[in-house]
Structures are given as C-alpha cells and as structure tokens.
Motif scaffolding. Structure first.
Motif, PDB file in Angstrom:
ATOM      1  N   ALA A   1       0.831  -1.208   0.000  1.00  0.00           N
ATOM      2  CA  ALA A   1       0.000   0.000   0.000  1.00  0.00           C
ATOM      3  C   ALA A   1       0.863   1.254   0.000  1.00  0.00           C
ATOM      4  O   ALA A   1       0.534   2.250  -0.674  1.00  0.00           O
ATOM      5  CB  ALA A   1      -0.930  -0.004   1.208  1.00  0.00           C
ATOM      6  N   THR A   2       1.964   1.228   0.736  1.00  0.00           N
ATOM      7  CA  THR A   2       2.878   2.377   0.761  1.00  0.00           C
ATOM      8  C   THR A   2       3.491   2.607  -0.611  1.00  0.00           C
ATOM      9  O   THR A   2       3.590   3.755  -1.081  1.00  0.00           O
ATOM     10  CB  THR A   2       3.993   2.152   1.797  1.00  0.00           C
ATOM     11  OG1 THR A   2       3.410   1.926   3.087  1.00  0.00           O
ATOM     12  CG2 THR A   2       4.917   3.358   1.872  1.00  0.00           C
TER      13      THR A   2
ATOM     14  N   SER B   1      -9.113   0.732 -17.068  1.00  0.00           N
ATOM     15  CA  SER B   1      -9.520   0.215 -15.762  1.00  0.00           C
ATOM     16  C   SER B   1     -10.060   1.362 -14.925  1.00  0.00           C
ATOM     17  O   SER B   1      -9.691   2.521 -15.121  1.00  0.00           O
ATOM     18  CB  SER B   1      -8.333  -0.434 -15.049  1.00  0.00           C
ATOM     19  OG  SER B   1      -8.691  -0.830 -13.733  1.00  0.00           O
ATOM     20  N   MET B   2     -10.936   1.041 -13.989  1.00  0.00           N
ATOM     21  CA  MET B   2     -11.468   2.048 -13.071  1.00  0.00           C
ATOM     22  C   MET B   2     -10.907   1.878 -11.673  1.00  0.00           C
ATOM     23  O   MET B   2     -11.241   2.649 -10.770  1.00  0.00           O
ATOM     24  CB  MET B   2     -12.994   1.959 -13.027  1.00  0.00           C
ATOM     25  CG  MET B   2     -13.676   2.355 -14.330  1.00  0.00           C
ATOM     26  SD  MET B   2     -15.480   2.412 -14.173  1.00  0.00           S
ATOM     27  CE  MET B   2     -15.848   0.703 -13.792  1.00  0.00           C
ATOM     28  N   THR B   3     -10.056   0.859 -11.459  1.00  0.00           N
ATOM     29  CA  THR B   3      -9.462   0.624 -10.152  1.00  0.00           C
ATOM     30  C   THR B   3      -7.945   0.510 -10.297  1.00  0.00           C
ATOM     31  O   THR B   3      -7.429   0.314 -11.403  1.00  0.00           O
ATOM     32  CB  THR B   3     -10.020  -0.659  -9.511  1.00  0.00           C
ATOM     33  OG1 THR B   3      -9.740  -1.780 -10.378  1.00  0.00           O
ATOM     34  CG2 THR B   3     -11.509  -0.554  -9.277  1.00  0.00           C
TER      35      THR B   3
ATOM     36  N   MET C   1      -7.979   9.534  -0.383  1.00  0.00           N
ATOM     37  CA  MET C   1      -9.395   9.541  -0.777  1.00  0.00           C
ATOM     38  C   MET C   1      -9.636   8.632  -1.976  1.00  0.00           C
ATOM     39  O   MET C   1     -10.639   7.913  -2.044  1.00  0.00           O
ATOM     40  CB  MET C   1      -9.849  10.971  -1.105  1.00  0.00           C
ATOM     41  CG  MET C   1     -10.068  11.841   0.112  1.00  0.00           C
ATOM     42  SD  MET C   1     -10.851  13.412  -0.319  1.00  0.00           S
ATOM     43  CE  MET C   1      -9.450  14.312  -0.954  1.00  0.00           C
ATOM     44  N   ALA C   2      -8.696   8.639  -2.925  1.00  0.00           N
ATOM     45  CA  ALA C   2      -8.836   7.775  -4.096  1.00  0.00           C
ATOM     46  C   ALA C   2      -8.787   6.310  -3.694  1.00  0.00           C
ATOM     47  O   ALA C   2      -9.469   5.466  -4.288  1.00  0.00           O
ATOM     48  CB  ALA C   2      -7.726   8.083  -5.105  1.00  0.00           C
TER      49      ALA C   2
ATOM     50  N   ALA D   1      -8.564   2.759  -5.580  1.00  0.00           N
ATOM     51  CA  ALA D   1      -7.285   3.066  -6.221  1.00  0.00           C
ATOM     52  C   ALA D   1      -6.110   2.379  -5.544  1.00  0.00           C
ATOM     53  O   ALA D   1      -4.991   2.431  -6.046  1.00  0.00           O
ATOM     54  CB  ALA D   1      -7.050   4.575  -6.233  1.00  0.00           C
ATOM     55  N   GLY D   2      -6.355   1.740  -4.414  1.00  0.00           N
ATOM     56  CA  GLY D   2      -5.265   1.131  -3.669  1.00  0.00           C
ATOM     57  C   GLY D   2      -4.566   2.147  -2.793  1.00  0.00           C
ATOM     58  O   GLY D   2      -5.032   3.267  -2.592  1.00  0.00           O
ATOM     59  N   GLY D   3      -3.411   1.768  -2.257  1.00  0.00           N
ATOM     60  CA  GLY D   3      -2.655   2.687  -1.425  1.00  0.00           C
ATOM     61  C   GLY D   3      -3.054   2.625   0.037  1.00  0.00           C
ATOM     62  O   GLY D   3      -3.853   1.783   0.462  1.00  0.00           O
ATOM     63  N   LEU D   4      -2.510   3.544   0.802  1.00  0.00           N
ATOM     64  CA  LEU D   4      -2.722   3.548   2.247  1.00  0.00           C
ATOM     65  C   LEU D   4      -4.147   3.914   2.620  1.00  0.00           C
ATOM     66  O   LEU D   4      -4.665   3.444   3.636  1.00  0.00           O
ATOM     67  CB  LEU D   4      -1.729   4.513   2.902  1.00  0.00           C
ATOM     68  CG  LEU D   4      -0.265   4.062   2.822  1.00  0.00           C
ATOM     69  CD1 LEU D   4       0.679   5.215   3.165  1.00  0.00           C
ATOM     70  CD2 LEU D   4      -0.012   2.888   3.762  1.00  0.00           C
ATOM     71  N   GLY D   5      -4.802   4.744   1.824  1.00  0.00           N
ATOM     72  CA  GLY D   5      -6.201   5.075   2.088  1.00  0.00           C
ATOM     73  C   GLY D   5      -7.091   3.860   1.958  1.00  0.00           C
ATOM     74  O   GLY D   5      -7.988   3.634   2.777  1.00  0.00           O
TER      75      GLY D   5
END
Length: 233
Positions: A28-29, A101-103, A179-180, A185-189
């Motif tokens: 995620a980072t 893709s949307m994700t 927020m994404a 969108a993946g990531g820390l959020g």
C-alpha cells in the motif's frame, strides 16, 4: 473504574499490531508513493505551463491573448473548484478509456493530475507576479527573447515560490491518494478503509495514518530545505 477499562480497551485496539499485515502495508505504501510521485511530476510540468500562460496573457490586450487567458482561466477555475471525490466519479469514462480500468493506482492518476495542476498553476502565477519588474525590463532591454525571459528570468527568479508551491501541492496529493484509495485506487487510504475501518481493526487504520504522516513530513522537510538552499534573499 469504568472509564479506565473503556480507555484501556480503546488503547488495546489501537496498539494490537498483530492485526497489521506488514506485507500489505508495504504494498500500500508503494502504491501511495507511485501515485504521489507520478502525479507530482506531471502536475509540476502542466501547472508550470498553465501558470506561465496565465501570467503572460493576463495584461496583453491582443484578441488572441485575451481569448487564451480566458480559456486557461476558466479551465483552471473549474477543475480547481470541483471536489476531488466528485472529480474521480466524473472522470470515470475518461479514465477507463485511457487506463482501461477504473481501479488501481494508475486509474487515480487522471483525477489527481486534473485536480492538482490548476491549483498549482495559480501558485505559479502568484510566484511569477513577485518577480522584480526591474529585472524583467533589464532583460528585455538587452534583447532577450520570450524563451530566454522564461528560462533565464521568470523561472530562476520565482524558483523559491515555485518549489514552495509544489511542496504544498504534493502534500495535498498525498491526501487525495488516500481519498482515491477509498474507492478502489489502492494505497494507504484503501488499506486504512478496507482493512482497518470496515474490519474494525483500529490498529491498521492507525499504522496506515502514521505512514501517511511520515510521507507528508518528509515531503515538507525536503521542500523547506530546497527552498532555503535556493532562496538567496
């Protein structure tokens, strides 16, 4: 006694690091850093171009300059005003056409760039307005071309403001990536929301938030040191 037990249970939830998957945290980072770095680079280029256009056409009275200024200004004002979460939804067809893709992290890039570039363009325009008019007039008197003015006067003289502006923008982009992440969108959020909030794992949310804060502090530190090094005033 009840309050102590309640506080103790809350602390236990936030400090239970056994719930944290460190492999997922690292992934995620990396996703957050990928979205941030790519979008910052593209926002810097696009925002600098838009800022220069706004500055150069602001006081010119030719029909082309007036038309160009109005077009760029409207574009900047519209995309700067749309809330990021709404902009992501509005750009879904555009994003799907480009990224297929949307994700995923790449799918967040169009919204990140279009939301931050107009904001940064205004910061660039403000920085350019602070350039000493005497320096510009001296360069023009020596026969400097428009490109020479841009690369030898405008950008060097306003570089501290430009760097400070991209630092602020980069920090905003880190928040946008969070927020994404909430909408795929993946990531820390995404990690904080799906693995932390939805599964009632407070420690996961806390650790993801801590990593986001570290990224923000590092960006701010680098930006401040860079501005201090460049600014000779």
């Amino acid at each position: 006694m009840f309050n102590q037990l309640y506080v103790g249970s809350i602390l236990a939830e936030y400090t239970n690091l056994e719930e944290v998957s460190w492999d997922r945290l690292w992934t995620a980072t990396q996703q957050t850093l990928y979205m941030t770095v790519i979008s910052v680079i593209l926002v810097f280029i696009l925002g600098l171009i838009l800022g220069l256009l706004l500055y150069e056409t602001r006081h010119h009275q030719t029909i082309w300059s007036v038309a160009l200024y109005k077009i760029v200004s409207v574009f900047v004002n519209i995309f700067r005003s749309i809330p990021f979460i709404i902009l992501i939804v509005l750009l879904i067809p555009f994003t799907k056409a480009i990224v297929q893709s949307m994700t995923g992290p790449s799918a967040a890039l169009p919204a990140l760039i279009l939301s931050a570039a107009p904001f940064y363009a205004r910061l660039v325009e403000t920085g350019l307005r602070e350039v000493d008019k005497g320096v510009i007039e001296a360069a023009e008197a020596m026969g400097a071309s428009k490109l020479e003015l841009i690369f030898k006067v405008y950008i060097p003289e306003s570089l501290p403001s430009i760097i400070a502006g991209i630092t602020v923008t980069a920090i905003s982009l880190v928040g946008y990536t969070a927020m994404a992440g909430v909408i795929g969108a993946g990531g820390l959020g995404n990690l904080a929301y799906l693995e932390g909030f939805q599964r009632n794992r407070a420690s996961v949310t806390l650790v993801a938030t801590a990593v986001i804060l570290i990224i923000v502090f590092v960006i701010q530190f680098i930006g401040d040191r860079w501005v201090s090094y460049i600014d000779k005033r």
